[in-house]
Design a protein around this motif. Sequence first.
Motif, PDB file in Angstrom:
ATOM      1  N   UNK A 158       9.419   0.681  -8.641  1.00 19.15           N
ATOM      2  CA  UNK A 158       8.716  -0.452  -9.206  1.00 19.15           C
ATOM      3  C   UNK A 158       8.676  -1.515  -8.201  1.00 19.15           C
ATOM      4  N   UNK A 159       9.061  -1.275  -6.928  1.00 21.83           N
ATOM      5  CA  UNK A 159       8.859  -2.243  -6.077  1.00 21.83           C
ATOM      6  C   UNK A 159       7.550  -2.571  -5.674  1.00 21.83           C
ATOM      7  N   UNK A 160       6.601  -1.796  -5.650  1.00 24.09           N
ATOM      8  CA  UNK A 160       5.110  -1.832  -5.599  1.00 24.09           C
ATOM      9  C   UNK A 160       4.735  -1.440  -6.842  1.00 24.09           C
ATOM     10  N   UNK A 161       3.354  -1.527  -7.014  1.00 25.97           N
ATOM     11  CA  UNK A 161       2.599  -0.794  -8.246  1.00 25.97           C
ATOM     12  C   UNK A 161       1.304  -0.370  -7.729  1.00 25.97           C
ATOM     13  N   UNK A 162       0.655   0.323  -8.480  1.00 21.91           N
ATOM     14  CA  UNK A 162      -0.363   1.152  -8.138  1.00 21.91           C
ATOM     15  C   UNK A 162      -1.540   0.980  -9.075  1.00 21.91           C
ATOM     16  N   UNK A 163      -2.662   1.277  -8.527  1.00 20.99           N
ATOM     17  CA  UNK A 163      -4.120   1.214  -9.259  1.00 20.99           C
ATOM     18  C   UNK A 163      -4.821   2.467  -9.195  1.00 20.99           C
ATOM     19  N   UNK A 164      -5.860   2.473 -10.039  1.00 23.26           N
ATOM     20  CA  UNK A 164      -6.706   3.489  -9.628  1.00 23.26           C
ATOM     21  C   UNK A 164      -8.197   2.725  -9.819  1.00 23.26           C
ATOM     22  N   UNK A 165      -9.106   2.809  -8.561  1.00 22.72           N
ATOM     23  CA  UNK A 165     -10.157   2.138  -8.458  1.00 22.72           C
ATOM     24  C   UNK A 165     -11.450   3.115  -8.494  1.00 22.72           C
ATOM     25  N   UNK A 206       3.341  -9.734  -9.736  1.00 26.54           N
ATOM     26  CA  UNK A 206       4.827  -9.193 -10.512  1.00 26.54           C
ATOM     27  C   UNK A 206       5.475  -8.527  -9.430  1.00 26.54           C
ATOM     28  N   UNK A 207       4.824  -8.029  -8.212  1.00 24.26           N
ATOM     29  CA  UNK A 207       5.685  -7.405  -7.338  1.00 24.26           C
ATOM     30  C   UNK A 207       4.660  -7.813  -5.895  1.00 24.26           C
ATOM     31  N   UNK A 208       5.248  -7.391  -4.599  1.00 22.64           N
ATOM     32  CA  UNK A 208       4.864  -7.968  -3.543  1.00 22.64           C
ATOM     33  C   UNK A 208       3.494  -7.237  -2.939  1.00 22.64           C
ATOM     34  N   UNK A 209       3.468  -5.932  -3.325  1.00 24.10           N
ATOM     35  CA  UNK A 209       2.306  -4.907  -2.765  1.00 24.10           C
ATOM     36  C   UNK A 209       1.773  -4.167  -3.746  1.00 24.10           C
ATOM     37  N   UNK A 210       0.529  -3.886  -3.665  1.00 23.60           N
ATOM     38  CA  UNK A 210      -0.195  -3.286  -4.727  1.00 23.60           C
ATOM     39  C   UNK A 210      -1.097  -1.982  -3.911  1.00 23.60           C
ATOM     40  N   UNK A 231      -8.827   7.718  -1.340  1.00 23.72           N
ATOM     41  CA  UNK A 231      -8.301   6.901  -0.205  1.00 23.72           C
ATOM     42  C   UNK A 231      -7.056   6.091  -0.836  1.00 23.72           C
ATOM     43  N   UNK A 232      -6.170   6.021  -0.102  1.00 21.78           N
ATOM     44  CA  UNK A 232      -4.975   4.953  -0.370  1.00 21.78           C
ATOM     45  C   UNK A 232      -5.069   3.643   0.385  1.00 21.78           C
ATOM     46  N   UNK A 233      -5.303   2.544  -0.441  1.00 29.11           N
ATOM     47  CA  UNK A 233      -5.637   1.138   0.281  1.00 29.11           C
ATOM     48  C   UNK A 233      -4.676   0.201  -0.174  1.00 29.11           C
ATOM     49  N   UNK A 234      -3.579   0.048   0.440  1.00 25.96           N
ATOM     50  CA  UNK A 234      -2.573  -1.028   0.107  1.00 25.96           C
ATOM     51  C   UNK A 234      -3.254  -2.560   0.301  1.00 25.96           C
ATOM     52  N   UNK A 235      -2.482  -3.311  -0.502  1.00 26.84           N
ATOM     53  CA  UNK A 235      -2.796  -4.752  -0.560  1.00 26.84           C
ATOM     54  C   UNK A 235      -2.287  -5.239   0.741  1.00 26.84           C
ATOM     55  N   UNK A 236      -1.033  -4.961   1.367  1.00 24.42           N
ATOM     56  CA  UNK A 236      -0.455  -5.441   2.467  1.00 24.42           C
ATOM     57  C   UNK A 236      -0.113  -4.088   3.261  1.00 24.42           C
ATOM     58  N   UNK A 247      -1.691  -8.930   5.720  1.00 24.85           N
ATOM     59  CA  UNK A 247      -2.864  -8.744   4.750  1.00 24.85           C
ATOM     60  C   UNK A 247      -3.957  -7.818   4.801  1.00 24.85           C
ATOM     61  N   UNK A 248      -4.166  -6.820   4.123  1.00 25.76           N
ATOM     62  CA  UNK A 248      -5.457  -5.800   4.186  1.00 25.76           C
ATOM     63  C   UNK A 248      -6.633  -6.573   3.578  1.00 25.76           C
TER      64      UNK A 248
END
Length: 592
Positions: A158-165, A206-210, A231-236, A247-248
């Motif tokens: 739970x340090x980072x969270x995820x999404x589906x785009x 909520x967290x520092x990275x998505x 593809x995996x694309x991080x916010x940072x 920052x990405x």
Amino acid sequence: MADYRAPRSDMDFLLHDVFQVADDWQQMPALAEMMDADTATAILDEAAKVAENLVAPNSRAADEEGVTWEQGAVSVPKAYHGAFKALAEGGWVGVTANPDFGGMGLPKSLSAQYEEMLCSADIAFSLYPGLTSGAIMTLDLHGSDELKAHYLPRLAAGEWTGTMCLTEPHTGTDLGIIRTKAVPADDGSYQISGTKIFITGGEHDLVENIVHLVLAKLPDAPAGTKGISLFLVPKFLSDEQGNLTERNAVSCGSIEHKMGIHASATCVMNFDGAKGWLVGEPHKGLKAMFTMMNYERLGVGIQGLGTAERSYQNALEYAKDRRQGRGAKATQDHNAEADTLLVHGDIRRMLLTMKAFTEGGRAFSTWVGQQLDRAKYAQDAEVQRRADAMVALLTPVAKAFLTDTGLESTIHGQQIFGGHGYVREWGQEQLVRDTRIAQIYEGTNGIQALDLLGRKVVGSQGQLLTPLLETLRAFVAENRNHKTWVTEMATLAAAIDSLEGVSKDVLQKAATDENWINSVAVEYLHLMGYVCYGYLWLRMAIAAEAKGSTPLQTKIKTARFYFVKLMPRIHGLVAAIQAGSRGLFEFEDDEF
């Protein structure tokens, strides 16, 4: 709104008395050493505390506060920060995640109970860990060892969270026409460019990275869905130790202002040459994404179940307290100026409909969860094959029927409240608003019905239906002469015959009428839902009789209610299915 109390005794009854899931777990080496009945009880007891005490108290205020967007930054309700941090520290974000990466590795039959509690407590809040769980599963199944080692421990913690785009402005269900592009870079990564909409948790504080899982097309992609990659694309971006660096090139263009789930950030996400990495094989992205869709669609169905349970608890408390009018002479309380709402037959009809749908839905979600566990962990190839077939068939039913009956249940609760159910201060109207989205996202319920009837039943020429029919008929054959349930068993047997009969009819008629399937798919899905609930209610009733516990007498009474008041709905559904496309396609476009 009534204080939420997790239905723990009913969950234990289902897991251990109806489905005996612990026996399954002991036959699965991956689960045998870590999971037994006592462990499951302890986990769910703690989960109940989390839902009741940590999440539920924030729901109303969070809905009022909502989320805000300012220059690309999204803020969630204040109370969510402490709640999410506590949830993560307790390991609850990674409940189903691979233990090799710090997760609990819970079987779905067990995690479904936790998910229901979280959804009853607050659907909007549940979406942040819920989408992260989906991202974890997808990455664990299809990601490279390097991606898994870097991202999974932080997602599971739970340090980072995820999404589906997935969705884009010009396309929803039809993903084959997405325009997001992925251009290979010299270092093995890809530059992702495009816009995605309706992205749950796409941006928040909520967290520092998505971590975004993004569907896009490579330059050499074939047309349609066969050309989609993941593809995996991080916010940072981050270094090898997980420290954030730069920052990405991904940003939140805006947030949606929605009917419900106000505290969930639903974002427009812009990818402007953002750095990403391929997950799985080129052009196989949709297949990779759909490996976790069975889990996600059951999860969305559980959202409908969760709001139905909360609605029932609210409406029951109100009906017991609210005095209004007089009942029949035999029920009048002569010491009060009016009777409670419970004396009125229509109030009882609505309450018992909610109870039958909610407890039946909990049995259904547990049953489907058990099939998912068998499909994933079973050592016996035949058990695994049958479970796979059952999952494929029942997943769209779980998503659509649970959410359709979930909305019906929240509306019944609102009706019991009367005018108080329409105003904000009582909280009931929030449940109606929040549960409505569950019928729409993760594939609308109409799409689920088409998937069930068109792809699963007709597409397999009825073969995928066989394991379900065999399961139902074996149960009836074993219990046909049960001393208590002879009448209900006969009713169920007739309903199974109807399901099989209309299935054969559709197979025949669809060959000559191209509109037959899309004209009757929703009624067909509902028919299957009611038949499955009838089977499950009889399983529960027989188990309740065997246990002999006084509180379980209500289970037996609710089973009888289901068969006399709700099961008869199938007759109208059968008639509508048999009518096919008649009445729908006589109209010209300009006649609507």
